[in-house]
Design a protein around this motif. Structure first.
Motif, PDB file in Angstrom:
ATOM      1  N   CYS A 164      -3.302   6.634   3.668  1.00 54.65           N
ATOM      2  CA  CYS A 164      -4.651   6.665   4.234  1.00 54.65           C
ATOM      3  C   CYS A 164      -5.600   6.532   3.067  1.00 54.65           C
ATOM      4  O   CYS A 164      -5.641   7.395   2.196  1.00 54.65           O
ATOM      5  N   SER A 165      -6.338   5.440   3.055  1.00 53.69           N
ATOM      6  CA  SER A 165      -7.263   5.248   1.933  1.00 53.69           C
ATOM      7  C   SER A 165      -8.677   5.483   2.442  1.00 53.69           C
ATOM      8  O   SER A 165      -8.939   5.330   3.623  1.00 53.69           O
ATOM      9  N   PRO A 166      -9.600   5.864   1.546  1.00 51.27           N
ATOM     10  CA  PRO A 166     -10.979   6.075   1.989  1.00 51.27           C
ATOM     11  C   PRO A 166     -11.484   4.838   2.727  1.00 51.27           C
ATOM     12  O   PRO A 166     -11.185   3.710   2.316  1.00 51.27           O
ATOM     13  N   SER A 167     -12.256   5.056   3.781  1.00 50.51           N
ATOM     14  CA  SER A 167     -12.602   3.927   4.638  1.00 50.51           C
ATOM     15  C   SER A 167     -13.526   2.919   3.968  1.00 50.51           C
ATOM     16  O   SER A 167     -13.607   1.778   4.373  1.00 50.51           O
ATOM     17  N   HIS A 168     -14.228   3.337   2.884  1.00 46.39           N
ATOM     18  CA  HIS A 168     -15.102   2.359   2.225  1.00 46.39           C
ATOM     19  C   HIS A 168     -14.321   1.454   1.280  1.00 46.39           C
ATOM     20  O   HIS A 168     -14.876   0.527   0.718  1.00 46.39           O
ATOM     21  N   VAL A 169     -13.031   1.752   1.077  1.00 43.80           N
ATOM     22  CA  VAL A 169     -12.205   0.856   0.275  1.00 43.80           C
ATOM     23  C   VAL A 169     -11.931  -0.381   1.126  1.00 43.80           C
ATOM     24  O   VAL A 169     -11.268  -0.325   2.142  1.00 43.80           O
ATOM     25  N   SER A 170     -12.506  -1.495   0.697  1.00 38.61           N
ATOM     26  CA  SER A 170     -12.508  -2.687   1.534  1.00 38.61           C
ATOM     27  C   SER A 170     -11.177  -3.429   1.466  1.00 38.61           C
ATOM     28  O   SER A 170     -10.232  -2.981   0.838  1.00 38.61           O
ATOM     29  N   PHE A 171     -11.133  -4.576   2.120  1.00 39.86           N
ATOM     30  CA  PHE A 171      -9.894  -5.339   2.187  1.00 39.86           C
ATOM     31  C   PHE A 171      -9.391  -5.764   0.812  1.00 39.86           C
ATOM     32  O   PHE A 171      -8.213  -5.643   0.505  1.00 39.86           O
ATOM     33  N   THR A 172     -10.321  -6.240  -0.033  1.00 41.33           N
ATOM     34  CA  THR A 172      -9.905  -6.630  -1.399  1.00 41.33           C
ATOM     35  C   THR A 172      -9.307  -5.435  -2.124  1.00 41.33           C
ATOM     36  O   THR A 172      -8.338  -5.562  -2.861  1.00 41.33           O
ATOM     37  N   ASP A 173      -9.924  -4.296  -1.865  1.00 43.92           N
ATOM     38  CA  ASP A 173      -9.405  -3.103  -2.509  1.00 43.92           C
ATOM     39  C   ASP A 173      -8.007  -2.765  -2.006  1.00 43.92           C
ATOM     40  O   ASP A 173      -7.237  -2.143  -2.711  1.00 43.92           O
ATOM     41  N   LYS A 174      -7.706  -3.174  -0.762  1.00 43.41           N
ATOM     42  CA  LYS A 174      -6.372  -2.881  -0.229  1.00 43.41           C
ATOM     43  C   LYS A 174      -5.317  -3.646  -1.008  1.00 43.41           C
ATOM     44  O   LYS A 174      -4.210  -3.151  -1.195  1.00 43.41           O
ATOM     45  N   SER A 175      -5.671  -4.864  -1.478  1.00 39.79           N
ATOM     46  CA  SER A 175      -4.668  -5.558  -2.293  1.00 39.79           C
ATOM     47  C   SER A 175      -4.524  -4.839  -3.635  1.00 39.79           C
ATOM     48  O   SER A 175      -3.450  -4.774  -4.217  1.00 39.79           O
ATOM     49  N   ASN A 176      -5.635  -4.243  -4.069  1.00 33.55           N
ATOM     50  CA  ASN A 176      -5.529  -3.397  -5.268  1.00 33.55           C
ATOM     51  C   ASN A 176      -4.679  -2.167  -4.994  1.00 33.55           C
ATOM     52  O   ASN A 176      -3.947  -1.695  -5.858  1.00 33.55           O
ATOM     53  N   LEU A 177      -4.810  -1.660  -3.771  1.00 33.48           N
ATOM     54  CA  LEU A 177      -4.023  -0.493  -3.376  1.00 33.48           C
ATOM     55  C   LEU A 177      -2.539  -0.824  -3.482  1.00 33.48           C
ATOM     56  O   LEU A 177      -1.747  -0.059  -4.018  1.00 33.48           O
ATOM     57  N   VAL A 178      -2.179  -2.002  -2.984  1.00 32.84           N
ATOM     58  CA  VAL A 178      -0.787  -2.442  -3.063  1.00 32.84           C
ATOM     59  C   VAL A 178      -0.362  -2.535  -4.529  1.00 32.84           C
ATOM     60  O   VAL A 178       0.716  -2.077  -4.915  1.00 32.84           O
ATOM     61  N   ALA A 179      -1.261  -3.076  -5.374  1.00 29.67           N
ATOM     62  CA  ALA A 179      -0.937  -3.209  -6.798  1.00 29.67           C
ATOM     63  C   ALA A 179      -0.676  -1.841  -7.438  1.00 29.67           C
ATOM     64  O   ALA A 179       0.233  -1.698  -8.260  1.00 29.67           O
ATOM     65  N   THR A 180      -1.440  -0.839  -7.008  1.00 29.78           N
ATOM     66  CA  THR A 180      -1.254   0.483  -7.612  1.00 29.78           C
ATOM     67  C   THR A 180       0.079   1.106  -7.183  1.00 29.78           C
ATOM     68  O   THR A 180       0.547   2.043  -7.808  1.00 29.78           O
ATOM     69  N   LEU A 181       0.669   0.593  -6.106  1.00 25.53           N
ATOM     70  CA  LEU A 181       1.926   1.169  -5.597  1.00 25.53           C
ATOM     71  C   LEU A 181       3.158   0.389  -6.028  1.00 25.53           C
ATOM     72  O   LEU A 181       4.284   0.829  -5.817  1.00 25.53           O
ATOM     73  N   ARG A 182       2.917  -0.793  -6.614  1.00 24.14           N
ATOM     74  CA  ARG A 182       4.047  -1.654  -6.992  1.00 24.14           C
ATOM     75  C   ARG A 182       4.972  -0.928  -7.960  1.00 24.14           C
ATOM     76  O   ARG A 182       4.532  -0.262  -8.884  1.00 24.14           O
ATOM     77  N   GLY A 183       6.270  -1.048  -7.680  1.00 25.73           N
ATOM     78  CA  GLY A 183       7.242  -0.423  -8.574  1.00 25.73           C
ATOM     79  C   GLY A 183       7.582   1.002  -8.176  1.00 25.73           C
ATOM     80  O   GLY A 183       8.490   1.617  -8.715  1.00 25.73           O
ATOM     81  N   GLN A 184       6.823   1.568  -7.211  1.00 24.15           N
ATOM     82  CA  GLN A 184       7.078   2.959  -6.827  1.00 24.15           C
ATOM     83  C   GLN A 184       7.420   3.114  -5.381  1.00 24.15           C
ATOM     84  O   GLN A 184       8.074   4.074  -4.989  1.00 24.15           O
ATOM     85  N   VAL A 185       6.890   2.206  -4.568  1.00 21.75           N
ATOM     86  CA  VAL A 185       7.104   2.297  -3.133  1.00 21.75           C
ATOM     87  C   VAL A 185       7.612   0.935  -2.676  1.00 21.75           C
ATOM     88  O   VAL A 185       7.128  -0.092  -3.146  1.00 21.75           O
ATOM     89  N   ASN A 186       8.593   0.905  -1.784  1.00 20.35           N
ATOM     90  CA  ASN A 186       9.166  -0.371  -1.354  1.00 20.35           C
ATOM     91  C   ASN A 186       8.391  -1.011  -0.209  1.00 20.35           C
ATOM     92  O   ASN A 186       8.341  -2.234  -0.106  1.00 20.35           O
TER      93      ASN A 186
END
Ligand SMILES: Nc1ncnc2c1ncn2[C@@H]1O[C@H](COP(=O)(O)OP(=O)(O)OP(=O)(O)O)[C@@H](O)[C@H]1O
Ligand SMILES: [Mg+2]
Length: 334
Positions: A106-128
């Protein structure tokens, strides 16, 4: 080695919580510290600090709040801090003991769509694989009340309101208001400075006073706090100001709830009016459910209540979703 660990992450502006299918749960303030210079680095003996540890050393660190409002998620330092924070948060639930980690975030709602790809980047290597959901939905799912319910998550950065018909809510079923805990802190700080000219207060001091004494409605309470006025210690009563600040947010949230009910399928509106649930840290404001119910009573008979232990509820709902949802709902992260 067990094969799969499910995790639920509530990535908050102010604090973040992780819950796992192994039954562990941890909350850490969403703040990252980096030593300011080599002297600080040697004194601290580490390159990066998190949560309370970072705050304790705030004078010798540069502090980052990677989920704070207005952060350019694309700037290198914030992204790096977000990634470091996420890694630290996930490490608290021992992912290395599993072959695979599957998460609901659950990410803060103001984190926009572009930020969601950043969200994925922050999880790479840790979550499948991950799925992103809103905070009100995760909470409602976790407590098994997502059919005919209005959930109001009063966080630090935003108040998110959703109407739930027993399915995943669509974008039209949710609104996000900028008025939440941080807004309340700013407002209270302004009131204190106005009443006690020259008062030297920080946002953190004000937040702590609010958390210890917040209330709305009823008699005005006495709340004595120590502050400095131009370097001189003074004990002052801020009880009336706390009531005033907390009271100021009620009509704003009330209007949001009215809007979300008015836009609902008319056959559901009665059910919604009877099932309004408050969550998030802001739901801990003393008397807020009753005050909100009175505020919106012009739309009919309403029932407003608070969830128990609001700080854990989002992450617990998220881990339940992670375990229950079919695989095709998740996005795999290569
Ligand atoms: N007893 C209390 N009374 C009033 N406010 C409180 C209390 N306890 C915590 N809060 C406030 O709740 C907010 C934190 O709540 P929460 O953890 O739900 O937010 P968050 O998830 O970090 O933020 P967001 O969801 O907006 O990203 C802070 O503003 C905090 O000061
Ligand atoms: Mg939150």
């Amino acid at each position: 080695m067990a094969d799969r660990l499910y995790i639920g992450i509530d990535l908050g502006t102010y604090q973040s919580t992780i819950a796992s299918s192994a039954g562990t749960i941890h909350t850490i303030e969403t703040v990252v510290g980096r030593p300011k210079d080599p002297v600080a680095r040697n004194m601290l003996g580490r390159d990066v600090l998190f949560g309370a540890d970072a705050l304790k050393h705030k004078m010798s660190c540069d502090l980052f709040r990677p989920m704070a409002k207005g952060v350019t998620q694309d700037d290198e330092a914030s992204l790096g801090a977000a990634k470091a924070f996420m890694t630290h948060l996930i490490e608290t639930v021992d992912p290395e003991e599993y072959d695979e980690v599957v998460g609901v975030v659950c990410s803060p709602s103001h984190v926009s769509f572009t930020d969601k790809s950043n969200l994925v980047a922050t999880l790479r290597g840790q979550v499948n694989a991950i799925m992103v959901v809103s905070e009100p939905f995760a909470t409602a799912y976790g407590i098994g009340e997502f059919h005919g319910t209005i959930v109001v998550d009063i966080g630090a950065g935003t108040t998110d309101i959703a109407r739930l018909y027993g399915t995943f809510p669509s974008d039209e079923d949710q609104i996000s208001l900028a008025e939440a805990g941080d807004w309340l802190d700013e407002h209270l700080m302004t009131l204190i400075r106005k009443k006690y000219t020259g008062a030297q207060v920080t946002k953190d001091m004000v937040r702590r006073w609010k958390e210890a004494h917040s209330y709305v409605g009823g008699e005005v309470k006495e709340v004595l706090v120590d502050l400095s006025v131009e370097g001189k210690q003074q004990r002052v009563d801020i009880g009336d100001l706390i009531a005033q600040a907390c009271g100021a947010i009620v009509p704003l949230i009330g209007n949001g709830i009215k809007r979300i009910i008015a836009g609902a399928d008319p056959e559901y509106q009665e059910t919604f009016r009877q099932n309004i649930i408050l969550s998030g840290g802001g739901s801990l404001i003393g008397g807020v459910a009753d005050r909100l119910a009175a505020e919106i009573s012009d739309i009919g008979n309403v029932a407003v209540r608070c969830v128990d232990e609001p700080i854990d509820k989002v992450a617990l709902g998220a881990v339940a979703l992670a375990q229950d949802m079919p695989e095709d709902m998740f996005t795999s992260i290569e």
